[in-house]
Design an enzyme around this catalytic site. Structure first.
Site, PDB file in Angstrom:
ATOM      1  N   HIS A  98      20.782 -44.159  91.832  1.00  0.00           N
ATOM      2  CA  HIS A  98      20.569 -45.558  92.194  1.00  0.00           C
ATOM      3  C   HIS A  98      21.897 -46.294  92.068  1.00  0.00           C
ATOM      4  O   HIS A  98      22.654 -46.078  91.122  1.00  0.00           O
ATOM      5  CB  HIS A  98      19.513 -46.188  91.280  1.00  0.00           C
ATOM      6  CG  HIS A  98      19.345 -47.650  91.529  1.00  0.00           C
ATOM      7  ND1 HIS A  98      19.190 -48.156  92.800  1.00  0.00           N
ATOM      8  CD2 HIS A  98      19.355 -48.724  90.689  1.00  0.00           C
ATOM      9  CE1 HIS A  98      19.088 -49.470  92.734  1.00  0.00           C
ATOM     10  NE2 HIS A  98      19.193 -49.844  91.468  1.00  0.00           N
TER      11      HIS A  98
ATOM     12  N   CYS B 121      13.641 -50.711  91.388  1.00  0.00           N
ATOM     13  CA  CYS B 121      14.688 -49.822  91.911  1.00  0.00           C
ATOM     14  C   CYS B 121      14.292 -48.350  91.852  1.00  0.00           C
ATOM     15  O   CYS B 121      14.972 -47.499  92.415  1.00  0.00           O
ATOM     16  CB  CYS B 121      15.978 -50.041  91.150  1.00  0.00           C
ATOM     17  SG  CYS B 121      16.476 -51.747  91.177  1.00  0.00           S
TER      18      CYS B 121
ATOM     19  N   ASN C 236      23.423 -53.524  95.179  1.00  0.00           N
ATOM     20  CA  ASN C 236      22.156 -52.938  94.721  1.00  0.00           C
ATOM     21  C   ASN C 236      21.034 -53.354  95.682  1.00  0.00           C
ATOM     22  O   ASN C 236      20.667 -54.524  95.731  1.00  0.00           O
ATOM     23  CB  ASN C 236      21.891 -53.444  93.293  1.00  0.00           C
ATOM     24  CG  ASN C 236      20.603 -52.906  92.702  1.00  0.00           C
ATOM     25  OD1 ASN C 236      19.786 -52.292  93.390  1.00  0.00           O
ATOM     26  ND2 ASN C 236      20.423 -53.142  91.413  1.00  0.00           N
TER      27      ASN C 236
END
Ligand code: ACO
Length: 325
Positions: free
Chosen positions: A252, A113, A282
Site C-alpha cells: 500500500h 486502504c 495515497n
C-alpha cells in the site's frame, strides 16, 4: 480444487494533476516537506462531475477487456471503497449496470486502504467454494471528497483513482496462493472520518457540513509498519514460503518512509518493492490495484514470480496475499 488467479488488470486515473507546488498555494507547506516526509510529488483529483463509479467503471472495462471474459459472463462484482457515490446504490451495482454484467451479484466492501486485498480474498473464497466461476474485483476511491483542504497534515497525502482485476481459474499452482486478513479495532481512532463542519475545497459548492478525514499520523506510522510486516510474514507462512522467495512486494502506498521501514523490518531490499506513490499519493483501496497494474504494464512481473501484496488501513485493518504470477 482449481487455482484462482488474476486473468486481467485495469486502471483509471483522473486527468487532473495536483502537484506539491499547487498545494504550496493552498496551505502552509512546501514541496520539500512533502517529498522528504512522504515521497509524494503529485496526485490526481477527480472532477466534481466525475463520481467514484465512473473511475471504477473505467478500470473495470479495461480489466474485463484484458481478461478475455465477456462482461455479460461476469458472475460477481465486488468494489472496495470508502468513498462511494452515495450510501446506496453500491458502486458495485452502478458498475454492473455500466458494464452490462447482467448475471452478476454485486456488493461493496469497506476496509479503507486494505479494501482491495479484503475484496480479492473475499472473491477468491467465492470462487474456491464453487459458487461463482469468475469475479470482477475493483478498488476505487474519490477520497479527495473526504479531505479538509485547510488541513496540511492530511490534504497533501491523498489522491483519487481506481484499479481492477478479473479473477478466474488459472494454471495449477499459480494465482493467489495464500491470504491473510486482520483487524485491530482498538486503533480505530488513529484515523477516522468525522462530520463536524468544514469549508469545502471549492467555495462555489454550497456545502456547510462535510465529512472529512482526521488522522494521528505519527501513531499510525508505527502501527502501519508493524502490521504490514506481520501480514507479509503470516501470508508467507501460510504459503510455505520464506522472505527470500519473494520476487516483488507491492505495498500500500501511504508513505514512502513507511515502505522503507517495512523493507528494513523484513530485511528485504527496498529495490524489490514496487513504488508509484510519487505520482499518485495515497489512493486508499485503489493504491495496490493501480500499482499492480503498473508493475505488469512495465514488465516488472514475470510468469512464475512470487508477489507479496500487503496493506494496512484505517480501522485498523491489515491484509496480505501471496500471488504466484
Ligand atoms: N507541510 C509542512 N509542515 C507540516 C505539514 C505539511 N504538509 N504537515 C504537518 N506539518 C508540520 C506539523 O505541523 C509539525 O509541526 P510542529 O513540529 O511545528 O508541530 C511538523 O510538520 C511535524 O509533524 P508530524 O506530524 O510530526 O510529521 P511526521 O514526520 O510524523 O510526518 C506524516 C507526518 C507524513 C503524516 C507521517 O506521520 C505519516 O505518514 N503517517 C502515516 C500516515 C498514513 O499512513 N496515513 C494513511 C493510513 S490509513 C490509510 O491509508 C487509509
Amino acid at each position: 480444487m482449481k487455482s484462482i488467479g488474476i486473468l486481467g488488470l485495469g486502471h483509471c486515473l483522473p486527468e487532473r494533476v495536483l502537484s506539491n507546488h499547487d498545494l504550496e498555494k493552498m496551505v502552509d507547506t512546501s514541496d520539500e516537506w512533502i517529498t522528504t516526509r512522504t515521497g509524494i510529488k503529485e496526485r490526481r483529483i477527480a472532477e466534481k462531475d466525475q463520481p467514484n463509479s465512473s473511475l471504477a467503471t473505467g478500470a473495470a472495462l479495461e480489466a474485463i477487456a484484458n481478461s478475455g471474459i465477456a462482461a455479460e459472463d461476469i458472475e460477481l462484482i465486488i468494489v472496495a471503497t470508502i468513498s462511494p457515490d452515495s450510501n446506496f446504490p453500491s458502486v458495485a451495482c452502478l458498475v454492473q449496470k455500466a458494464v452490462g454484467a447482467r448475471k452478476a451479484a454485486a456488493f461493496d466492501v469497506s476496509a479503507a486502504c486494505s479494501g482491495f486485498l479484503y475484496a480479492l480474498t473475499t472473491a477468491k473464497q467465492f470462487l474456491a467454494g464453487g459458487m461463482f466461476k469468475n469475479a470482477l474485483v475493483i478498488a476505487s476511491e474519490k477520497i479527495t471528497d473526504l479531505i479538509d483542504w485547510n488541513d496540511r497534515g492530511t490534504c497533501v497525502l491523498f489522491g483519487d483513482g481506481a484499479g481492477a482485476c478479473v479473477l478466474g481459474a488459472v494454471d495449477d499452482g499459480h494465482g493467489i496462493i495464500s491470504d491473510f486478513m486482520h483487524a485491530q479495532g482498538e486503533f480505530g481512532d488513529l484515523m477516522a472520518v468525522v462530520s463536524d463542519g468544514r469549508e469545502p475545497m471549492d467555495q462555489k459548492r454550497e456545502l456547510i457540513r462535510l465529512p472529512y478525514v482526521v488522522m494521528q499520523g505519527k501513531e499510525l506510522f508505527k502501527v502501519a509498519v508493524n502490521s504490514m510486516a506481520l501480514a507479509v510474514e503470516e501470508a508467507l507462512k501460510k504459503a510455505g514460503l520464506g522472505l527470500h522467495d519473494i520476487d516483488l512486494v507491492v505495498p500500500h502506498q501511504a508513505n514512502d518512509r513507511i515502505i522503507t521501514a517495512v523493507a528494513k523490518k523484513l530485511e528485504v531490499p527496498k529495490e524489490r518493492f514496487f513504488i508509484n506513490i510519487h505520482k499518485y499519493g495515497n489512493m486508499s483501496a485503489a493504491s495496490i490495484a493501480v500499482a499492480l497494474y503498473e508493475a505488469e504494464e512495465q514488465g516488472v512481473l514475470k510468469k512464475g514470480d512470487h508477489v507479496a501484496l500487503v496493506t494496512f488501513g484505517a480501522g485498523l485493518v491489515s491484509a496480505a496475499n501471496i500471488v504466484k504470477w
